[in-house]
Write a protein that holds these residues in place. Structure first.
Motif, PDB file in Angstrom:
ATOM      1  N   HIS A   1       0.845  -1.202   0.000  1.00 30.30           N
ATOM      2  CA  HIS A   1       0.000   0.000   0.000  1.00 30.30           C
ATOM      3  C   HIS A   1       0.879   1.250   0.000  1.00 30.30           C
ATOM      4  O   HIS A   1       2.001   1.218   0.482  1.00 30.30           O
ATOM      5  CB  HIS A   1      -0.868   0.068   1.265  1.00 30.30           C
ATOM      6  CG  HIS A   1      -1.786  -1.101   1.430  1.00 30.30           C
ATOM      7  ND1 HIS A   1      -1.400  -2.282   2.009  1.00 30.30           N
ATOM      8  CD2 HIS A   1      -3.086  -1.259   1.083  1.00 30.30           C
ATOM      9  CE1 HIS A   1      -2.428  -3.122   2.016  1.00 30.30           C
ATOM     10  NE2 HIS A   1      -3.460  -2.532   1.462  1.00 30.30           N
TER      11      HIS A   1
ATOM     12  N   GLU B   1      -7.851  -9.476   5.370  1.00 28.57           N
ATOM     13  CA  GLU B   1      -6.547  -8.812   5.323  1.00 28.57           C
ATOM     14  C   GLU B   1      -5.775  -9.153   6.578  1.00 28.57           C
ATOM     15  O   GLU B   1      -6.321  -9.094   7.682  1.00 28.57           O
ATOM     16  CB  GLU B   1      -6.736  -7.294   5.220  1.00 28.57           C
ATOM     17  CG  GLU B   1      -7.401  -6.866   3.941  1.00 28.57           C
ATOM     18  CD  GLU B   1      -7.548  -5.344   3.842  1.00 28.57           C
ATOM     19  OE1 GLU B   1      -6.806  -4.610   4.522  1.00 28.57           O
ATOM     20  OE2 GLU B   1      -8.429  -4.903   3.095  1.00 28.57           O
TER      21      GLU B   1
ATOM     22  N   GLU C   1      -8.633  -6.747   8.902  1.00 30.23           N
ATOM     23  CA  GLU C   1     -10.065  -6.548   8.640  1.00 30.23           C
ATOM     24  C   GLU C   1     -10.550  -7.503   7.579  1.00 30.23           C
ATOM     25  O   GLU C   1      -9.768  -8.095   6.846  1.00 30.23           O
ATOM     26  CB  GLU C   1     -10.367  -5.100   8.258  1.00 30.23           C
ATOM     27  CG  GLU C   1      -9.736  -4.632   6.984  1.00 30.23           C
ATOM     28  CD  GLU C   1     -10.129  -3.197   6.657  1.00 30.23           C
ATOM     29  OE1 GLU C   1     -11.067  -2.658   7.257  1.00 30.23           O
ATOM     30  OE2 GLU C   1      -9.484  -2.591   5.782  1.00 30.23           O
TER      31      GLU C   1
HETATM   32  P1  AMP Z   1      -7.086  -0.504   7.417  1.00 33.12           P
HETATM   33  O1  AMP Z   1      -7.962   0.610   6.959  1.00 33.12           O
HETATM   34  O2  AMP Z   1      -7.474  -1.059   8.730  1.00 33.12           O
HETATM   35  O3  AMP Z   1      -6.916  -1.563   6.367  1.00 33.12           O
HETATM   36  O4  AMP Z   1      -5.635   0.123   7.610  1.00 33.12           O
HETATM   37  C1  AMP Z   1      -4.924   0.710   6.541  1.00 33.12           C
HETATM   38  C2  AMP Z   1      -3.442   0.410   6.680  1.00 33.12           C
HETATM   39  O5  AMP Z   1      -2.915   0.941   7.895  1.00 33.12           O
HETATM   40  C3  AMP Z   1      -3.133  -1.081   6.745  1.00 33.12           C
HETATM   41  O6  AMP Z   1      -3.057  -1.634   5.458  1.00 33.12           O
HETATM   42  C4  AMP Z   1      -1.807  -1.071   7.481  1.00 33.12           C
HETATM   43  O7  AMP Z   1      -0.754  -0.752   6.587  1.00 33.12           O
HETATM   44  C5  AMP Z   1      -1.956   0.062   8.462  1.00 33.12           C
HETATM   45  N1  AMP Z   1      -2.462  -0.439   9.765  1.00 33.12           N
HETATM   46  C6  AMP Z   1      -3.756  -0.596  10.098  1.00 33.12           C
HETATM   47  N2  AMP Z   1      -3.904  -1.078  11.343  1.00 33.12           N
HETATM   48  C7  AMP Z   1      -2.649  -1.217  11.843  1.00 33.12           C
HETATM   49  C8  AMP Z   1      -2.123  -1.686  13.090  1.00 33.12           C
HETATM   50  N3  AMP Z   1      -2.917  -2.071  14.100  1.00 33.12           N
HETATM   51  N4  AMP Z   1      -0.773  -1.716  13.221  1.00 33.12           N
HETATM   52  C9  AMP Z   1       0.038  -1.321  12.217  1.00 33.12           C
HETATM   53  N5  AMP Z   1      -0.406  -0.868  11.020  1.00 33.12           N
HETATM   54  C10 AMP Z   1      -1.724  -0.815  10.820  1.00 33.12           C
END
Ligand code: AMP
Length: 358
Positions: A200, A243, A255
């Motif tokens: 990403h 994911e 998620e």
């Molecule tokens: P999400 O919208 O939850 O998919 O988060 C977007 C991106 O943020 C993910 O693809 C990760 O790269 C990063 N991310 C989300 N949650 C975490 C977490 N708890 N720890 C570290 N990186 C995170």
């Protein structure tokens, strides 16, 4: 069999393209007359919560599915009175709320980052950085999130994220991001695709390597076991994406998406049966198809702007998918699946980069 889709974007478009050779016609409901599924499906122009539009969609469909998770509960209920809604309303509701989702992961023994529900600035103040604050609902592509590395960032964070209900998660020092796409049929049979590695930038998926390089069979088995638990518990019908963060031999669920997923686009060329076809098969009550991988693939997203199609077509093994959407900053307007190895995907990625957000 007639398929209805809530949403008329690229996912609906690729679902309709997979449905057509199976003899299944698709109708998509979308508020925009430019909805790109309109090239291959009938469009009903209406907001997602418009009773009249929903009734029309339900009347012309035997089964209705969705290309996004934020389906209003009332819309799902209304449609359920007219057609089969797959996946079901509970699956959609769980996937709409990060807190419910993470509680379900925990209940099912699916490893996930430690988390806390947050309802006020006082709750925020109690947290110990580093961590991530996320809105529970309607966050996607990294929107509605704040990475908190030090205590000073906690101040005002609740207001900064719109005073909405939040979730706090530990900040996971993951090695890489993976995802698994799986499907369950009406008869309860399941299939899963190989685990893939996702890259990403600015919260948007740029690149997917399929299969994830250097992955042991036990990681694939673990990911499949997690997906299977979710599919079974939710009495799920259709494709679901999970994911994951990889940390050593741990896989932590970040998620789930109750739909076909961008990290599964490579399956169109890369597997015996694409995620789109398997979703259509599942929701229409047909037997699921083989998910066996045909060749190694890398999928490159085209974001914000597309390279000249002739330049892409000149690259051997580049399979081009333009969605027919107007370029706009941060918008996914196409993808290319490359089957000719590293030289090929690097060439495509470079063209994509030059055209991005141009
Ligand atoms: P999400 O919208 O939850 O998919 O988060 C977007 C991106 O943020 C993910 O693809 C990760 O790269 C990063 N991310 C989300 N949650 C975490 C977490 N708890 N720890 C570290 N990186 C995170």
């Amino acid at each position: 069999m007639r398929l209805g889709v809530l949403g008329g974007g690229q996912l609906a478009r690729m679902l309709a393209m997979a449905a057509l050779p199976l003899g299944i016609r698709t109708t998509a409901l979308d508020p925009s007359p430019d909805a790109c599924a309109g090239a291959v499906a009938e469009l009903i122009l209406a907001p997602y919560d418009d009773p009249e539009g929903l009734d029309r969609l339900g009347q012309v469909s035997d089964v209705v599915t969705s290309e996004f998770e934020s389906v209003p509960a009332e819309s799902a209920d209304r449609l359920a009175g007219l057609a089969a809604v797959r996946p079901n309303a509970r699956a959609l509701a769980v996937a709409q709320d990060r807190l419910h989702e993470k509680r379900l992961f925990t209940e099912l023994g699916i490893d996930t980052p430690r988390f806390e529900a947050i309802a006020s600035q006082e709750d925020v103040d109690r947290m110990q950085p580093p961590g991530v604050l996320k809105t529970r609902r309607l966050g996607y592509d990294g929107k509605g999130q704040l990475v908190v590395r030090e205590e000073s960032q906690l101040e005002g964070a609740f207001e900064q994220l719109g005073k909405a209900p939040l979730i706090w998660e530990e900040l996971v020092p993951f090695e890489r991001e993976l995802s698994v796409v799986a499907a369950r049929g009406v008869d309860g049979s399941t299939v899963a695709y190989p685990l893939v590695e996702n890259h990403h930038r600015d919260g948007i998926l740029r690149l997917t390597h399929a299969p994830a390089p250097g992955l042991g069979a036990e990681m694939q088995a673990l990911a499949e076991a997690y997906a299977l638990r979710l599919l079974t518990e939710l009495d799920y019908v259709g494709v679901l994406a999970l994911e994951l963060f990889q940390l050593g031999n741990r896989l932590m669920a970040n998620e789930m998406a109750p739909r076909v997923h961008n990290s599964g686009h490579w399956t169109i060329e890369g597997t015996e049966t694409s995620q789109f076809e398997n979703h259509v098969r599942a929701v229409c009550g047909l037997p699921l198809g083989s998910t066996a991988q045909r060749m190694t693939c890398t999928m490159v997203n085209l974001i914000g702007g597309a390279p000249d199609v002739a330049d892409l077509a000149a690259i051997e093994g580049a399979h081009i998918h333009l969605y027919g959407k107007a370029p706009r900053r941060g918008r996914k307007i196409g993808h290319v699946t490359v089957t000719s190895g590293e030289g090929g995907w690097r060439a495509v990625a470079e063209l994509a980069e030059q055209a991005a957000d141009g």
